[in-house]
Design an enzyme around this catalytic site. Sequence first.
Site, PDB file in Angstrom:
ATOM      1  N   GLY A  14     -59.905  49.582 -32.263  1.00  0.00           N
ATOM      2  CA  GLY A  14     -59.303  49.605 -33.589  1.00  0.00           C
ATOM      3  C   GLY A  14     -57.934  48.963 -33.698  1.00  0.00           C
ATOM      4  O   GLY A  14     -57.180  49.250 -34.629  1.00  0.00           O
ATOM      5  N   THR A  16     -57.053  45.903 -34.581  1.00  0.00           N
ATOM      6  CA  THR A  16     -56.886  45.139 -35.822  1.00  0.00           C
ATOM      7  C   THR A  16     -56.695  46.070 -37.007  1.00  0.00           C
ATOM      8  O   THR A  16     -55.843  45.831 -37.874  1.00  0.00           O
ATOM      9  CB  THR A  16     -58.095  44.220 -36.063  1.00  0.00           C
ATOM     10  OG1 THR A  16     -58.210  43.282 -34.994  1.00  0.00           O
ATOM     11  CG2 THR A  16     -57.944  43.453 -37.370  1.00  0.00           C
ATOM     12  N   LYS A  37     -51.884  36.262 -35.040  1.00  0.00           N
ATOM     13  CA  LYS A  37     -52.822  36.551 -33.961  1.00  0.00           C
ATOM     14  C   LYS A  37     -52.990  35.245 -33.192  1.00  0.00           C
ATOM     15  O   LYS A  37     -53.805  34.398 -33.569  1.00  0.00           O
ATOM     16  CB  LYS A  37     -54.159  37.069 -34.482  1.00  0.00           C
ATOM     17  CG  LYS A  37     -55.089  37.571 -33.368  1.00  0.00           C
ATOM     18  CD  LYS A  37     -56.360  38.197 -33.945  1.00  0.00           C
ATOM     19  CE  LYS A  37     -57.328  38.594 -32.830  1.00  0.00           C
ATOM     20  NZ  LYS A  37     -56.936  39.824 -32.123  1.00  0.00           N
ATOM     21  N   GLY A 117     -57.864  41.540 -26.866  1.00  0.00           N
ATOM     22  CA  GLY A 117     -58.233  42.395 -25.745  1.00  0.00           C
ATOM     23  C   GLY A 117     -57.058  43.234 -25.262  1.00  0.00           C
ATOM     24  O   GLY A 117     -56.245  43.709 -26.057  1.00  0.00           O
ATOM     25  N   ASN A 174     -56.602  56.374 -31.370  1.00  0.00           N
ATOM     26  CA  ASN A 174     -57.574  56.166 -32.432  1.00  0.00           C
ATOM     27  C   ASN A 174     -58.908  56.749 -31.980  1.00  0.00           C
ATOM     28  O   ASN A 174     -59.540  56.234 -31.048  1.00  0.00           O
ATOM     29  CB  ASN A 174     -57.714  54.672 -32.742  1.00  0.00           C
ATOM     30  CG  ASN A 174     -58.602  54.406 -33.941  1.00  0.00           C
ATOM     31  OD1 ASN A 174     -58.830  55.278 -34.765  1.00  0.00           O
ATOM     32  ND2 ASN A 174     -59.105  53.191 -34.039  1.00  0.00           N
ATOM     33  N   PRO A 202     -57.595  60.574 -36.512  1.00  0.00           N
ATOM     34  CA  PRO A 202     -58.826  61.330 -36.244  1.00  0.00           C
ATOM     35  C   PRO A 202     -60.065  60.505 -36.573  1.00  0.00           C
ATOM     36  O   PRO A 202     -60.005  59.520 -37.323  1.00  0.00           O
ATOM     37  CB  PRO A 202     -58.706  62.543 -37.177  1.00  0.00           C
ATOM     38  CG  PRO A 202     -57.264  62.611 -37.552  1.00  0.00           C
ATOM     39  CD  PRO A 202     -56.780  61.200 -37.559  1.00  0.00           C
TER      40      PRO A 202
END
Length: 226
Positions: A14, A16, A37, A117, A174, A202
């Site tokens: 998660g 991004t 990016k 990554g 996450n 959560p």
Amino acid sequence: MRSWFFSATDTGVGKTTVTAACARILRTKGINVGIMKPYASGVARQSGYKSEDVAILADAAGVSDDEDLVNPYFFPIAASPYTAAAKLGISIDTDSVLAKFERLQASYDILLVEGIGGVLTPITKDYFVADLIKNLGLDVILVCSSRIGTINHTLLSCITCAKYGIRVRGLVINEVEKGYDLSELQSDLLNLSGIDTVCIIPHMKNPSMFEASQIIKDSKLISILS
């Protein structure tokens, strides 16, 4: 003016979503926030930015910078830059990425840079994401999951950053899937790494950048970034 690097302990945790949510929150606060990016890979989109991740980030920040600036290298196969470049016969110029970062950083109050990554993802044979972070001179927000094994992955990432002289400013847990108890994981990671968890997201049935931003907006993470 400050820039931040968002990395992760693995793919699919998660990164991004978290980066985009932060960009959206900072934008709603009236902060002139940009995104970058440097390296992305995957299936190319048919219009707009080739990278879906870059499109998500740009939309969240409300920016429309040239693709060559925000995403200097896109590889239309799912692989590390090192592997993808070798397969496609592409030569990677790491210095050009640093120059484009400087151009973008000069245009914004805050620039959020998302990696590809983890910190040891290879860009070239002798140049890894950790080298990129060090050259950019940025502190790191490290996104990790809650799945079994994440303690190992997180500690390895933190140890690598320490060896490179990179400061990890905070962890974001996450819960992409059920695993460790979140409060226990937060406590264990602090005790083992000495690094605080600045946000816990959560598990969400239908995860989205908007839902994540509702959770992140009141977290310590945003206080650090802004």
